[in-house]
Write an enzyme that holds these catalytic residues in place. Structure first.
Site, PDB file in Angstrom:
ATOM      1  N   GLU A 293       9.412 -55.199  46.137  1.00 35.51           N
ATOM      2  CA  GLU A 293      10.544 -54.740  46.944  1.00 35.51           C
ATOM      3  C   GLU A 293      11.612 -54.103  46.064  1.00 35.51           C
ATOM      4  OE1 GLU A 293      13.544 -57.187  49.658  1.00 35.51           O
ATOM      5  OE2 GLU A 293      11.715 -56.627  50.737  1.00 35.51           O
ATOM      6  N   HIS A 324     -12.694 -68.077  40.351  1.00 39.72           N
ATOM      7  CA  HIS A 324     -13.809 -68.073  41.296  1.00 39.72           C
ATOM      8  C   HIS A 324     -13.509 -67.183  42.493  1.00 39.72           C
ATOM      9  CE1 HIS A 324     -15.939 -71.355  39.225  1.00 39.72           C
ATOM     10  NE2 HIS A 324     -14.721 -71.768  38.911  1.00 39.72           N
ATOM     11  N   LYS A 449      11.834 -51.808  60.035  1.00 40.13           N
ATOM     12  CA  LYS A 449      12.658 -52.532  61.008  1.00 40.13           C
ATOM     13  C   LYS A 449      13.107 -51.609  62.140  1.00 40.13           C
ATOM     14  CE  LYS A 449      14.591 -55.920  57.766  1.00 40.13           C
ATOM     15  NZ  LYS A 449      15.838 -56.390  57.112  1.00 40.13           N
TER      16      LYS A 449
END
Length: 521
Positions: A293, A324, A449
């Site tokens: 960000e 793994h 937004k």
């Protein structure tokens, strides 16, 4: 900026560095949050440290009241279950610290009989999981929203307010909910006593807010302020190191320059954060948010397109789980620089009689081995000497020469956790300074937004007035139309799906749920 100015700008951060960009002139001063009480740090000509400590003292006093039982719920019961509502940095940072504290013996002792939960996603499943098994009478809610406009946070806050009110009455809200906010008018309108609002400031970015009331209040309610203060002291120690250490010995500067080299010079866009401690399982998600960000930009602070790549694609998983999962790609697929984080002494040591090494030594054996595997790999010649069949040699050859760095912490207590966090916060700032970008805005997030607001208005108009979907591209229009058709099965908004979780006190609806699963090509 030329190189000298960029280097100087890293240090000016401690004097209220001002970023001049399109929104406004904004101080960047999160280093003031963990500063000692007698420190002097200026923003716009004012020493902000006294204000910081006024809020810290308020956090301390209030958390001690709740923990001691002198502040109790509407029915007189102690408030032992805390839900912190926030999103982004208001969620990921405190969650990381909480997860790291949970197995520290000292912190565990202070947290006995209490639990701390975090509600971030607006998905109602997140609400249901948080309140499952909780009693409203013993639940305390911290709403984190600087100005009370964040859509997801406030919808979740209203949902829990309804959950509390339906069980205990509307007047219970003032006893069961507090806010971390600067908008006292909206706090009071929501039903929270403004005296129970804990401030933070415009010069605190959400990504860097863990050391403010955003993190301090919920963590103090769970572990007590003395533990949290040790965390703040650890962060402050790195702040001072960053300010005073020469660049060749400055940990955040060196970390930041290594990232710049890997991303901007060598062209490796990703970074794996690999803590060999399960207590740090939420560290990579938090740094992912802070880093991506902050530095996910393609233009300079002056608005000019960058001639090089900036920012990293961060991901990670604790060792040895990651080995793994995705290490195969790192070792033989593509070059991904790695941060290995190891701990000398485990929070929860275990040694079984008869075993060659302790559990922690087994973990750390992998910590020490993996950087060597990345650096040196394995050649065809080595494989031939080991009598590996010729047909398998191409598959077992490792090129090596993959960059990594290793950090070794003596222990993982509150102080060291604060040091680790501050080291990465300053590292990310260094990357932004050197790249010439503004690490303290996030216009991309704000675009999303604003688009979500348009969709929200369309959904409301379509469901309440039957208006057709319009104003979107063909794909989105098609998806929205189909979504609305499927939802009409529930006759929105009158019918609410029944749930086994404690919503039954205020939800209405039939005793069934219908499910439509469709795949269209």
């Amino acid at each position: 900026m030329n190189d000298k100015e960029q280097c100087q700008s890293m240090m000016v951060e401690f004097d209220g560095m001002l970023l001049d960009y399109s929104r406004k002139r904004v101080s960047v001063l999160h280093v003031a949050l963990p500063a000692p009480r007698d420190a002097v740090i200026y923003s716009d000509g004012k020493n902000v440290v006294p204000d910081v400590w006024n809020v810290l003292d308020k956090n301390k006093d209030f958390s001690e009241k709740v923990r001691s039982g002198s502040w109790f719920g509407a029915t007189g019961k102690p408030l032992k279950d805390v839900i912190a509502i926030g999103i982004g940095g208001s969620f990921l940072g405190p969650l990381f610290v909480h997860t790291a504290f949970r197995t520290d013996p000292e912190a565990v002792e202070f947290a006995k009989g209490r639990q701390l939960l975090f509600l971030a996603n607006v998905d109602p499943i997140d609400v249901a999981r948080n309140i499952a098994g909780l009693n409203p009478e013993t639940t305390f809610v911290v709403v984190v929203s600087k100005t009370f406009p964040t859509a997801e946070t406030m919808l979740n806050a209203r949902t829990l307010r309804e959950w509390i009110s339906s069980a205990l009455g509307p007047s219970a809200v003032a006893k069961h909910m507090v806010a971390v906010s600067t908008n006292l008018t909206l706090v009071e309108k929501f039903g929270i006593d403004p005296n129970n609002a804990f401030a933070f400031w415009d010069w605190v970015g959400g990504c860097y807010s863990v050391c403010s009331a955003v993190g301090v209040l919920p963590l103090s309610l769970q572990y007590g302020f003395p533990i949290v203060e040790k965390f703040l002291n650890g962060a402050s120690s790195i702040d001072q190191h960053f300010r005073s250490a020469p660049f060749e010995k400055n940990i955040p500067v060196l970390l930041g320059l290594l990232s710049i080299r890997n991303v901007s010079f060598l062209g490796y866009p990703s970074r794996a954060i690999l803590p060999y401690s399960q207590a740090l399982e939420k560290f990579a998600p938090h740094i992912q948010q802070v880093s991506m960000e902050s530095n996910g930009k393609w233009v300079s602070i002056d608005g000019v397109s960058l001639p090089y790549e900036a920012g990293e694609i961060d991901f990670g998983e604790p060792g040895t789980n990651g080995q793994h999962s995705f290490y195969q790609l790192i070792l033989q697929g593509r070059v991904i620089p790695c941060d290995f984080i190891g701990i000398v002494k485990s929070q929860q040591p275990v040694y079984l009689k008869g075993e060659v090494v302790s559990n922690h030594d087994e973990l750390m054996s992998n910590f020490f081995a993996q950087p060597d595997a990345l650096a040196y790999g394995k050649t065809a010649e080595q494989l031939l000497k080991e009598n590996v069949p010729q047909r398998l040699i191409p598959h077992k050859t490792f090129s090596g020469n993959c960059p990594s760095l290793s950090l070794l912490l003596p222990y993982l207590n509150a102080y060291n956790i604060g040091q680790l966090l501050a080291s990465y916060e300053h590292r990310i700032a260094v990357e932004g300074f050197v790249s010439g970008i503004n690490s303290f805005d996030q216009w991309g997030v704000e675009l999303g937004k604003s688009l979500a607001t348009q969709v929200r208005k369309q959904l409301h108009a379509s469901r309440t007035k039957g208006e057709p979907v319009q104003g979107f591209n063909f794909s989105t229009t098609t998806l929205l139309t189909r979504y609305l058709e499927v939802r009409q099965v529930h006759h929105y908004p009158e019918v609410i799906v029944k749930t086994d979780f404690p919503f039954k006190t205020f939800c209405k609806g039939p005793e069934y749920i219908s499910l439509l699963l469709e795949i269209e090509c």
